[in-house]
Design an enzyme around this catalytic site. Structure first.
Site, PDB file in Angstrom:
ATOM      1  N   HIS A 168       0.843  -1.205   0.000  1.00 29.91           N
ATOM      2  CA  HIS A 168       0.000   0.000   0.000  1.00 29.91           C
ATOM      3  C   HIS A 168       0.876   1.253   0.000  1.00 29.91           C
ATOM      4  O   HIS A 168       0.640   2.197  -0.777  1.00 29.91           O
ATOM      5  CB  HIS A 168      -0.908  -0.018   1.225  1.00 29.91           C
ATOM      6  CG  HIS A 168      -1.666   1.253   1.449  1.00 29.91           C
ATOM      7  ND1 HIS A 168      -2.976   1.435   1.064  1.00 29.91           N
ATOM      8  CD2 HIS A 168      -1.297   2.426   2.032  1.00 29.91           C
ATOM      9  CE1 HIS A 168      -3.380   2.656   1.386  1.00 29.91           C
ATOM     10  NE2 HIS A 168      -2.374   3.273   1.978  1.00 29.91           N
ATOM     11  N   GLU A 169       1.884   1.268   0.852  1.00 27.12           N
ATOM     12  CA  GLU A 169       2.760   2.440   0.936  1.00 27.12           C
ATOM     13  C   GLU A 169       3.577   2.606  -0.348  1.00 27.12           C
ATOM     14  O   GLU A 169       3.799   3.729  -0.812  1.00 27.12           O
ATOM     15  CB  GLU A 169       3.678   2.326   2.155  1.00 27.12           C
ATOM     16  CG  GLU A 169       2.955   2.237   3.492  1.00 27.12           C
ATOM     17  CD  GLU A 169       1.979   3.386   3.720  1.00 27.12           C
ATOM     18  OE1 GLU A 169       2.210   4.488   3.178  1.00 27.12           O
ATOM     19  OE2 GLU A 169       0.975   3.171   4.427  1.00 27.12           O
ATOM     20  N   HIS A 224       1.590   4.373  -2.935  1.00 28.04           N
ATOM     21  CA  HIS A 224       1.616   5.837  -2.789  1.00 28.04           C
ATOM     22  C   HIS A 224       2.834   6.407  -3.512  1.00 28.04           C
ATOM     23  O   HIS A 224       2.753   7.448  -4.176  1.00 28.04           O
ATOM     24  CB  HIS A 224       1.678   6.227  -1.314  1.00 28.04           C
ATOM     25  CG  HIS A 224       0.353   6.227  -0.632  1.00 28.04           C
ATOM     26  ND1 HIS A 224      -0.731   6.931  -1.102  1.00 28.04           N
ATOM     27  CD2 HIS A 224      -0.069   5.613   0.510  1.00 28.04           C
ATOM     28  CE1 HIS A 224      -1.757   6.762  -0.296  1.00 28.04           C
ATOM     29  NE2 HIS A 224      -1.391   5.964   0.687  1.00 28.04           N
ATOM     30  N   GLU A 274      -6.178   7.130  -1.200  1.00 26.15           N
ATOM     31  CA  GLU A 274      -6.097   5.956  -0.330  1.00 26.15           C
ATOM     32  C   GLU A 274      -6.740   4.743  -0.988  1.00 26.15           C
ATOM     33  O   GLU A 274      -6.215   3.624  -0.918  1.00 26.15           O
ATOM     34  CB  GLU A 274      -6.757   6.254   1.018  1.00 26.15           C
ATOM     35  CG  GLU A 274      -5.987   7.220   1.899  1.00 26.15           C
ATOM     36  CD  GLU A 274      -4.582   6.736   2.209  1.00 26.15           C
ATOM     37  OE1 GLU A 274      -4.398   5.523   2.453  1.00 26.15           O
ATOM     38  OE2 GLU A 274      -3.657   7.570   2.197  1.00 26.15           O
TER      39      GLU A 274
END
Length: 297
Positions: free
Chosen positions: A140-141, A144, A215
């Site tokens: 997930h990070e 980003h 997100e």
């Protein structure tokens, strides 16, 4: 590298939000050009300089504010191996890895570009999550980073920050100079003040909406990289459950980093979704479950 999953509905909402921000800022610039003075332009230059500093040093500021430290492969071999493997799948250069000594289970990514990124995890996150869940959070990070979210949010927030400085400047230092200037420029000053206030409020809400869309996009990126949306859904439930038991005082100490976290640290019992930087955990889990069903076909 796996094919990057495209959610056209999500992309359309992000594009619409950016277009609304662009239109709002265009109106703002027209008003400033028509009614603003030299002081206004100086303020814009100052705000631009402020945001450039924030952009280029955000990674160092984020780590400093959280008490994080960069760790080597010798210190955290498993974490480094996991990130290296996920980066190979996502076609990303390996970021720096940091550890934050905290009882709040969370993770964040920062840095102005793919080559200067930092991915940080807390000690509590490492302890509470299984290896598949930890991989999903790290993915997930990394999403980003791949999506250049720091750049997107910084650009989107530029004139919002200008509007905020204008409102604060007028509130604390007044709207005019001498009596003659005050009589002649009161109307223009009031117009600039009202428009600045409106731009600040509306852009604040739009940027919050944009942040929530980012997100969702990072959640989908995690599902693509790992191939297992259920692992991120499980991690979100675990983090959310642990967060509820963290003392409010500890949560308040890190609330300033909520925009970076995978789940915001919220000390209150209720927060209006309109002002949140993140979608609700329930909405994110439902989206991941939908992805899981689509991947099965």
């Amino acid at each position: 590298m796996k094919k990057w999953y495209r959610d056209y509905g999500l992309q359309a909402r992000m594009v619409l939000t950016m277009l609304l921000l662009a239109g709002l800022y265009l109106i703002f610039l027209v008003v400033l050009s028509e009614y603003g003075g030299i002081g206004t332009y100086g303020l814009m230059v100052f705000a631009g300089f402020f945001l450039l500093i924030q952009f280029f040093f955000s990674d160092k500021f984020a780590l400093w504010s959280m008490g994080g430290r960069i760790v080597s492969e010798q210190e955290e071999p498993r974490l480094h191996e996991t990130v290296s493997r996920l980066c190979a799948i996502a076609d990303l250069p390996k970021p720096k890895i940091a550890i934050v000594d905290s009882n709040i289970p969370n993770a964040f990514a920062t840095g102005r570009s793919k080559d200067s990124a930092v991915v940080a995890v807390t000690t509590s996150l490492k302890q509470k999550l299984s290896q598949p869940e930890l991989e999903a959070v790290l993915a997930h990070e990394l999403s980003h980073v791949k999506n250049r979210d720091m750049l997107v949010i910084t650009i989107a927030s530029f004139l919002s920050t200008v509007a905020f400085f204008l409102v604060r400047n007028m509130l604390f230092f007044g709207m005019g100079g001498g009596n003659r200037d005050r009589d002649r420029g009161a109307g223009a000053a009031i117009i600039v003040f009202v428009i600045s206030l409106a731009v600040w409020i509306i852009s604040f809400l739009l940027i919050r909406a944009l942040s929530r869309y980012r997100e969702f996009a990072a959640d989908r990126g995690s599902a693509v990289i790992t191939g297992q949306p259920k692992h991120l859904a499980s991690a979100l439930m675990t983090i959310s459950g642990v967060m509820e038991r963290v003392p409010s005082r500890d949560l308040r100490e890190v609330e300033g980093m909520n925009a970076f976290f995978i789940i915001p640290a919220i000390s209150g019992d209720l927060i209006m979704n309109l002002f949140s930087t993140h979608p609700t955990v329930g909405a994110r889990i439902r989206a991941l479950e939908d992805m899981e069903r689509k991947m099965e076909f």
